[in-house]
Design a protein around this motif. Sequence first.
Motif, PDB file in Angstrom:
ATOM      1  N   GLN A 143     -33.282  35.516  29.080  1.00  0.00           N
ATOM      2  CA  GLN A 143     -33.028  35.062  27.712  1.00  0.00           C
ATOM      3  C   GLN A 143     -32.886  33.537  27.660  1.00  0.00           C
ATOM      4  N   ASN A 183     -25.935  41.198  20.030  1.00  0.00           N
ATOM      5  CA  ASN A 183     -27.105  40.908  19.227  1.00  0.00           C
ATOM      6  C   ASN A 183     -26.632  40.645  17.803  1.00  0.00           C
ATOM      7  N   ARG A 201     -28.049  40.211  15.100  1.00  0.00           N
ATOM      8  CA  ARG A 201     -28.765  40.903  14.007  1.00  0.00           C
ATOM      9  C   ARG A 201     -28.092  42.220  13.626  1.00  0.00           C
ATOM     10  N   ARG A 229     -34.301  44.051  23.820  1.00  0.00           N
ATOM     11  CA  ARG A 229     -34.911  43.973  22.485  1.00  0.00           C
ATOM     12  C   ARG A 229     -34.993  42.519  22.034  1.00  0.00           C
ATOM     13  N   ARG A 230     -33.890  41.798  22.236  1.00  0.00           N
ATOM     14  CA  ARG A 230     -33.845  40.393  21.822  1.00  0.00           C
ATOM     15  C   ARG A 230     -34.877  39.576  22.610  1.00  0.00           C
ATOM     16  N   ASN A 287     -37.669  40.663  23.879  1.00  0.00           N
ATOM     17  CA  ASN A 287     -39.004  41.008  23.373  1.00  0.00           C
ATOM     18  C   ASN A 287     -39.297  40.264  22.071  1.00  0.00           C
ATOM     19  N   GLN A 288     -38.273  40.171  21.204  1.00  0.00           N
ATOM     20  CA  GLN A 288     -38.448  39.429  19.946  1.00  0.00           C
ATOM     21  C   GLN A 288     -38.743  37.955  20.245  1.00  0.00           C
ATOM     22  N   ASP A 335     -42.337  37.524  21.337  1.00  0.00           N
ATOM     23  CA  ASP A 335     -43.254  37.533  20.191  1.00  0.00           C
ATOM     24  C   ASP A 335     -43.211  36.202  19.449  1.00  0.00           C
ATOM     25  N   TYR A 336     -42.013  35.722  19.281  1.00  0.00           N
ATOM     26  CA  TYR A 336     -41.821  34.472  18.556  1.00  0.00           C
ATOM     27  C   TYR A 336     -42.497  33.320  19.299  1.00  0.00           C
ATOM     28  N   LYS A 345     -42.327  32.157  10.491  1.00  0.00           N
ATOM     29  CA  LYS A 345     -41.400  32.688  11.511  1.00  0.00           C
ATOM     30  C   LYS A 345     -40.161  31.814  11.632  1.00  0.00           C
ATOM     31  N   GLU A 364     -36.399  32.933  10.878  1.00  0.00           N
ATOM     32  CA  GLU A 364     -35.367  32.800  11.905  1.00  0.00           C
ATOM     33  C   GLU A 364     -34.179  32.005  11.384  1.00  0.00           C
ATOM     34  N   GLN A 373     -32.025  34.035   9.033  1.00  0.00           N
ATOM     35  CA  GLN A 373     -31.184  35.020   9.732  1.00  0.00           C
ATOM     36  C   GLN A 373     -29.932  34.346  10.304  1.00  0.00           C
TER      37      GLN A 373
END
Lengths: 220, 237
Positions: free
Chosen positions: A39, A205, A207, B58-59, B61-62, B65-66, B84, B88, B91
């Motif tokens: 990350q 997360n 979100r 998941r984060r 993977n996002q 993509d970004y 995008k 972002e 959010q």
Amino acid sequence: MIKNIGTHNEVEEIFSQYEAIQNELNTLVHNNESLLRQQKTLENKRRDLLDSLEIKTKRPELIQELRSARLLAGLETVTGIGLTITMNDKEGYDPLVDKSDALIHDGTITYIINLLNGAGARALSFNGTRITAVPQIYCIGPTILFYSRRLAPPYVIIAIGPIEEMLAVLETDRYLQRITSNEVGIRMEIQTGQVVIPTFSEYENFREHITHLEATRNED
Amino acid sequence: MKIRFGRSTFVIVICIVLGILLALQMKGLNRKSVTRDSLQELQNSVIEYQKKNQDLDRRNNQLHDYIRTLENELSGSETGALAKIIEEKEQYAIFAGLRKVENDGVIISLTSNAPARMRDSVLRQFVNELASLGAQAVSINGERKVATTEIRANDDQIIINGVRFDRNDTFEIRAIVNPDSIDEYIIPYLENVREVILKELEGENWTITIKHEKKLVIPALREDRIAYQNDLLVPVE
């Protein structure tokens, strides 16, 4: 000494289950560290790309807004001058003799966070997790649950902000003076200096915490 | 000389045997210290880490993509990066409390009738309870609660985000929570909290009402508030 466990075979069975789960947990912790490293690499790449895009020169205010929103949302690891407050329950706490004030509760933590905010703190963390707009901090038995993390003493609050003001408010607060007195026995230690406060996304997360919010137009 | 060598060997053998016995004993103790409770605790940690890793995956993977969108923008093969970036940014701003938001929620109105005055501790208690109930946005008298919001009493006033409110006024806490659990869980829970607080305030004349509000609007943090400042923060690269 052993609760609910009777025969030797049962002890062996539980121990072998324990070992298997411990191995699984070790693998998960290892994966977690590797995902966190990944990350960080991706976040750095994202930042570098944003810097090299033309958008930066065509729409500098957009990139500025993005950075500012990330900072205020607690989604950027930050450093600065601040305080590290370490708190412990009363040494040798005895529920039969000591007052419940001698244990640190969720309310004690939120009280200190509120004091620091009043003194101008700009960013805070509690046991390594960033404090956000609506932090979920509550007691479960003798431990404190902070989002999905179950925490036990020592509790460490780190705050970046004006040191003098933050120190003054902690040192002069009557409630803190009372709970840290010899009579009650909570232990509190404050250090000053350069501190680092992690991004909220290191553990959670974000979100998942805005799923019920629909942004609306600001008319005023 | 021979006797001394024999003695040394004997001592070494004894030490080894004792060491082995001690190790066996420790192993036995470790086994005995494992209980069903500790097993359950370990299982909980496994579940916690599984969830954490899923979220992180998941984060990541996002983010992948970004980054791909940004790279395509850089190479000139796609022009979606701007959208995008804006998405972002929005959010982040919603999470930080910088956007006005709307959804079903609860309104708690608190009035302390003279000679009683509003207490900051009562406001904080309700706000903390709402946070633990999973509230995603909270405001007090129109002031958005953000990470560095203070709620404190000072003489005749309660200060929130640096704004002063008269302690004799009615205070209104608004919170957006999970709409599916408002009537069944959240309101009954808050009513219990109210009873506990009123019991603590026995002898004082307080009115506390709690209601379910459809399409509740919670304002954004105003830009002139101290909580908007990030001047002392340096991002760590």
